[in-house]
Scaffold this motif. Structure first.
Motif, PDB file in Angstrom:
ATOM      1  N   ILE A 160       1.006  -4.492 -11.752  1.00 62.64           N
ATOM      2  CA  ILE A 160       0.683  -3.276 -11.270  1.00 62.64           C
ATOM      3  C   ILE A 160       1.906  -2.281 -11.127  1.00 62.64           C
ATOM      4  O   ILE A 160       1.653  -1.002 -11.467  1.00 62.64           O
TER       5      ILE A 160
ATOM      6  N   ARG B 229       1.970  -0.749 -14.905  1.00 60.79           N
ATOM      7  CA  ARG B 229       0.924   0.161 -14.875  1.00 60.79           C
ATOM      8  C   ARG B 229       0.977   1.318 -14.258  1.00 60.79           C
ATOM      9  O   ARG B 229       0.911   2.408 -14.504  1.00 60.79           O
ATOM     10  N   ALA B 230       1.722   1.176 -12.871  1.00 55.67           N
ATOM     11  CA  ALA B 230       1.884   2.370 -12.093  1.00 55.67           C
ATOM     12  C   ALA B 230       2.898   3.297 -12.577  1.00 55.67           C
ATOM     13  O   ALA B 230       2.795   4.719 -12.589  1.00 55.67           O
TER      14      ALA B 230
ATOM     15  N   ASN C  60       0.065   6.946 -13.628  1.00 56.72           N
ATOM     16  CA  ASN C  60      -1.111   6.423 -13.091  1.00 56.72           C
ATOM     17  C   ASN C  60      -1.471   6.509 -11.710  1.00 56.72           C
ATOM     18  O   ASN C  60      -0.821   5.263 -11.015  1.00 56.72           O
TER      19      ASN C  60
ATOM     20  N   GLU D 196      -2.723   3.209  -9.757  1.00 52.49           N
ATOM     21  CA  GLU D 196      -1.956   1.864  -9.541  1.00 52.49           C
ATOM     22  C   GLU D 196      -0.689   2.491  -8.543  1.00 52.49           C
ATOM     23  O   GLU D 196      -0.337   1.551  -8.100  1.00 52.49           O
TER      24      GLU D 196
ATOM     25  N   MET E 191      -2.176   1.756  -5.626  1.00 52.76           N
ATOM     26  CA  MET E 191      -2.189   0.368  -5.255  1.00 52.76           C
ATOM     27  C   MET E 191      -0.846  -0.337  -4.584  1.00 52.76           C
ATOM     28  O   MET E 191      -0.896  -1.206  -3.931  1.00 52.76           O
TER      29      MET E 191
END
Length: 217
Positions: free
Chosen positions: A144, A147-148, A158, A161, A164
């Motif tokens: 995560i 990706r973030a 992103n 993400e 999240m």
């Protein structure tokens, strides 16, 4: 071309010059129609036909959107006049329902969020946590985080993400400080209003979106 040249533009992208039909190529040069392959002319006609329908449909959607907001604004004006307030929810989101409960129109306001320089500080704190936790950190958390903070082709973070990350319950003080930095970095740089229409067959049945998006039709 000399002053005596007679140019006439007719439908389907054909220019008639001194009675002879030409079609422009991708470089802007005029090519005699008889020299163009039949399959190229057929492709040209097909594309122009589809674009014609698409342009008309785009105009209809634009008119629909304009009429929709105008009609709902009129309704809200009447409600405001009667009750002294407008219909609405948080952040301007609103729901309008038919009397039989089978149709509804949703007005949703979506904020466009960007991130300030605090995001880089958050990334450094998160990296510290991951490096110290080492093997103890769950691989899904690392995924995560990766990706973030990876940017897409447009150089954008992103966002989904990043959001999240904010939902993860981690007690490490540095992690909490990083999440605070992310929240401080978030800033609304604009908003867009969407109209969505739904219908259902019975008053307690599932809602189905009335599709206007070509990709979802």
């Amino acid at each position: 071309m000399n002053q005596n040249t007679n140019i006439q533009t007719v439908p389907d992208g054909i220019d008639v010059i001194n009675g002879k039909p030409y079609m422009a190529d991708a470089k802007g040069s005029l090519v005699p129609v008889e020299m163009i392959k039949a399959e190229a002319k057929l492709e040209d006609q097909t594309v122009r036909k589809i674009i014609g329908y698409a342009s008309d449909l785009s105009d209809q959607v634009a008119r629909f959107k304009g009429h929709t907001f105008e009609d709902l604004s009129t309704l809200e004006g009447l409600l405001a006049e009667k009750y002294g307030r407008t219909k609405g929810g948080s952040k301007g989101n609103k729901t309008f329902m038919s009397h039989d409960g089978l149709f509804k129109v949703l007005i949703q306001v979506a904020d466009h969020i960007d991130f300030g320089p605090q995001l880089q500080i958050a990334k450094e704190l998160v990296d510290e946590c991951l490096n110290e936790w080492s093997a103890e950190s769950r691989p899904e958390i690392r995924a995560i985080v990766t990706r973030a903070f990876n940017t897409d082709k447009a150089g954008q973070i992103n966002r989904s993400e990043v959001f999240m990350l904010l939902r993860l319950e981690i007690e490490d003080a540095r992690w909490k400080q990083a999440m605070t930095a992310i929240r401080d970095a978030m800033r609304v740089v604009g908003s867009k209003t969407y109209v969505r229409c739904y219908q259902r067959d019975t008053y307690d049945g599932p809602w189905r979106a009335i599709t206007i998006d070509l990709a979802k039709a």
